[in-house]
Design an enzyme around this catalytic site. Sequence first.
Site, PDB file in Angstrom:
ATOM      1  N   ASN A  91       9.478   5.172   4.250  1.00 10.76           N
ATOM      2  CA  ASN A  91      10.855   5.652   4.166  1.00 10.76           C
ATOM      3  C   ASN A  91      10.998   7.033   4.807  1.00 10.76           C
ATOM      4  OD1 ASN A  91      11.213   3.499   2.039  1.00 10.76           O
ATOM      5  ND2 ASN A  91       9.854   4.901   0.970  1.00 10.76           N
TER       6      ASN A  91
ATOM      7  N   GLY B 162       0.821  -1.203   0.000  1.00 13.07           N
ATOM      8  CA  GLY B 162       0.000   0.000   0.000  1.00 13.07           C
ATOM      9  C   GLY B 162       0.850   1.245   0.000  1.00 13.07           C
TER      10      GLY B 162
ATOM     11  N   HIS C  91      -0.966   5.965   8.856  1.00  9.73           N
ATOM     12  CA  HIS C  91      -0.111   4.825   9.222  1.00  9.73           C
ATOM     13  C   HIS C  91       1.342   5.106   8.860  1.00  9.73           C
ATOM     14  CE1 HIS C  91       0.726   0.461   9.799  1.00  9.73           C
ATOM     15  NE2 HIS C  91       1.658   0.699   8.877  1.00  9.73           N
ATOM     16  N   GLU C  92       1.587   5.528   7.627  1.00 12.57           N
ATOM     17  CA  GLU C  92       2.972   5.747   7.205  1.00 12.57           C
ATOM     18  C   GLU C  92       3.593   6.931   7.933  1.00 12.57           C
ATOM     19  OE1 GLU C  92       4.052   3.293   5.705  1.00 12.57           O
ATOM     20  OE2 GLU C  92       2.144   2.459   5.046  1.00 12.57           O
TER      21      GLU C  92
END
Length: 881
Positions: free
Chosen positions: A273, A269, A305-306
């Site tokens: 980084n 998804g 989330h990221e």
Amino acid sequence: MKDSQARTIYLKDYKAPDYLVDRTNLTFDLDPHATLVRSHLKVRRNPAVAQDGEILPPLWLDGVDLELLSVSLDGELLPAQRYEEKPGGLSLKVDRSEFDLEVQTRIAPEANTSLEGLYLSNGMYCTQCEAEGFRKITFYPDRPDVMSVFTTTIIAPPSYPVLLSNGNKVDSGTTEDGRLRVTWEDPFAKPSYLFALVGGDLQHVEDSFITSSGRKVKLQLFTEARNIGKCAHAMTSLKRSMRWDEEVYGREYDLDIFMIVAVDHFNMGAMENKGLNIFNSACVLASPETATDAAFQRIESIVAHEYFHNWSGNRVTCRDWFQLSLKEGFTVFRDAEFSADMNSRAVKRIEDVILLRTSQFAEDAGPMSHPVRPDSYMEISNFYTLTVYEKGAEVVRMIHTILGPEAFRRGSDLYFKRHDGCAVTCEDFVKAMEDASGADLTQFRRWYSQAGTPVLDVEDAFDEEKGEYFLTIRQHTPDTPGQKDKLPLHIPVTMGLLGEDGTPQPIDANGEVEMVLHLTEASQTFTFSGIASRPVPSLLRGFSAPVRLHYDYSSTQLQFLMQHDTDPFNRWDACQRLALNSLQVLQQQYRAGETLQVPETLIDGYAAVLDDETLDPALVAKMLTLPSAQELAEQEGKIDAAAIIAARTFLRDAVATALGERFLARYHALETCRPYTPSAADIAERSLKNTCLAYLCASGNEDALMLAKAQFDRGENMTDTAASLATLVEFGPRERAELVLEAFYQQWQQDTQVVEIWFGLQSGSPTFGTLERVQKLMEHPAFEMKNPNKVRAVIAGFAMRNFTQFHREDGQGYRFLADQVIALDKLNPQIAARLVTPLTRWKKYREQESRQIHSALLRISDSGTLSRDLYEVVSKSLDQS
């Protein structure tokens, strides 16, 4: 079946790295066929493992599919006898404990169809390095416990004006031959899996965020020009995430810039980084005309989330890949709480539990069953699983329930403070929670090491004379591959009691109406005093633990809970249990050749829910949605696909007929002319409206189908358009379905994400999505086997969401999937290994289907040398005793 590289890696064999890398300087000279990569590493012996007077061990550098050009040590070009290329990497003899190492390699991004390492997507360079993709870029100690400060220089022709990497931009210019040159520096040490690079002709939208300490952070979202109008929602979601993480967890962003890039070809998804998140386009781009409500909510969740990974995953990362849930489980819990705060908390919880019960529980009961912290693996990519992510999040949620929100926040603060800049373990997380709260979580740790879904068997008794109510709860966890005789877990069971008039009953001396029972033994009895009359128990409120709960509720009790329970999750759950009971009876009637009959209790319960305008419309829509075929399959000892399909179809049609007038009235009441917004209230109304529309059309009634056609023709937003299109395709005449599908495609054929919706509506349709239709879709010009999103829309849509057509009696659906898995394994092993999942539980089916599925697995096994990814899944699936 064979795989010459297949070997099992065990958690018990973990050893700290022999060498550390303090600084990593990378230079990329981009070329689609021959990209030159130069890495300059400052390496030193790891003091944690060094011994006085030792002979220095060789330095091991991971590397796959690389052309080695040169190796230099402290500026000296090394002769070939000083190093040795081996399968999987490079072994280098060293004679000093600190040194500068320079390695030059050449790679071919255009030929990289695995989408790991550096590859091309629509002519754009991008990377995916988690879990072990960096070793496809250069020789390097590619493991999460080697953390380094990275500086990256990218050189490319002017046709790639945007060149991005982690951190802050520190330099830019042109080379003597007119190529562009940009340098990025990330001041925070990170493992190689968090490295990112992007190069392309991209446009961007820009915004800013003022942190709680007053710093201004630049926010940029990059995409191809054709998608630049779809970035607003993701940008808004990012800013909400940043503010929420400051307010709820005290976590402030730490760089001057945060960037997101949308990529069409991506296995996952998105990827967290450091400072440069790379997203699957489907998970970041949205507009009301092109994305459904579900897509808007998914984007908000994934962006959060990221971003949350910046602390729970980046600043504090995992020591080794066995600890993957350390970052993923914690971050899934955090993004779930964020989404609950932004939308309907009850509906968010229901959606998460549906995923657990249908898919994660199946994983727990299948050949790939593993603990939240696995003991071993052959290919780590196979362990980006629902167990690690979703069950891992449930483990964190249980800690939150046991400690309470204030103590949990103290624990998370201590965890981040204690381990900032470190690579740590699940044990370190639990220890921080213990130390901050004073709680003893010794027994609770078993959740990390024991596989399988625990089962709770509940019995009750009432002593009317003494006014005492007793709950006896027994727990056991079934055997799983490699694990038998499981020990009791610490399971928090949130519960309440409802009186005969539906009011919550006080259950302790303080008059509380809800409490958490701490189940720590194989069997425990809990006593409640001062109870005037026999209550109805409301058990496992909010789904307080990822378990299967068995309590012999009567149909009358379930209907009572549907109407009176103050816990919205349990109101929905009672509705689902009532429907499941009815569906199981219908299956028995079908197998016995009897006339199918629907209990009036269920129809009456649905009618009461539909009439209750005080309920959240989104909750009503969930309550009225029948359990899926996949959910039904998980309830069966042996799956009888034909009986499941027959029972579910009959019940759907019976409900549609009995409540038709109510569905019609509610549909018209929810029709609005308001401009589209992805607000929680508006999403809730559209959800119920389209649920009503689907029921109205289920019988093929022409008036209802004309309502769907009118909604399709209005085309006010993609949510309503896609819902009406799906209804027309599923229930309308085939000729009309073909016409609306063609009209939809002609309007949206230039939009990649919408075409994927178009693919998925057809492949996932129980009536329209025949195998022949799916094969035709694979020949469509818009389909691309190298694009994971297209594969998921067409092939996975058929195999994983089209229960009816996939399980056709002749077994051709299974053979078709086997053929596609074999073909994909040559292109993209990760996707192939995930796509084979529907074939892995062949022993769960009746004899005929079981034999056919097993044959399809053997077809894959006998096809030749498999990738490590696919070999592990297929070999474990075939090796079921």
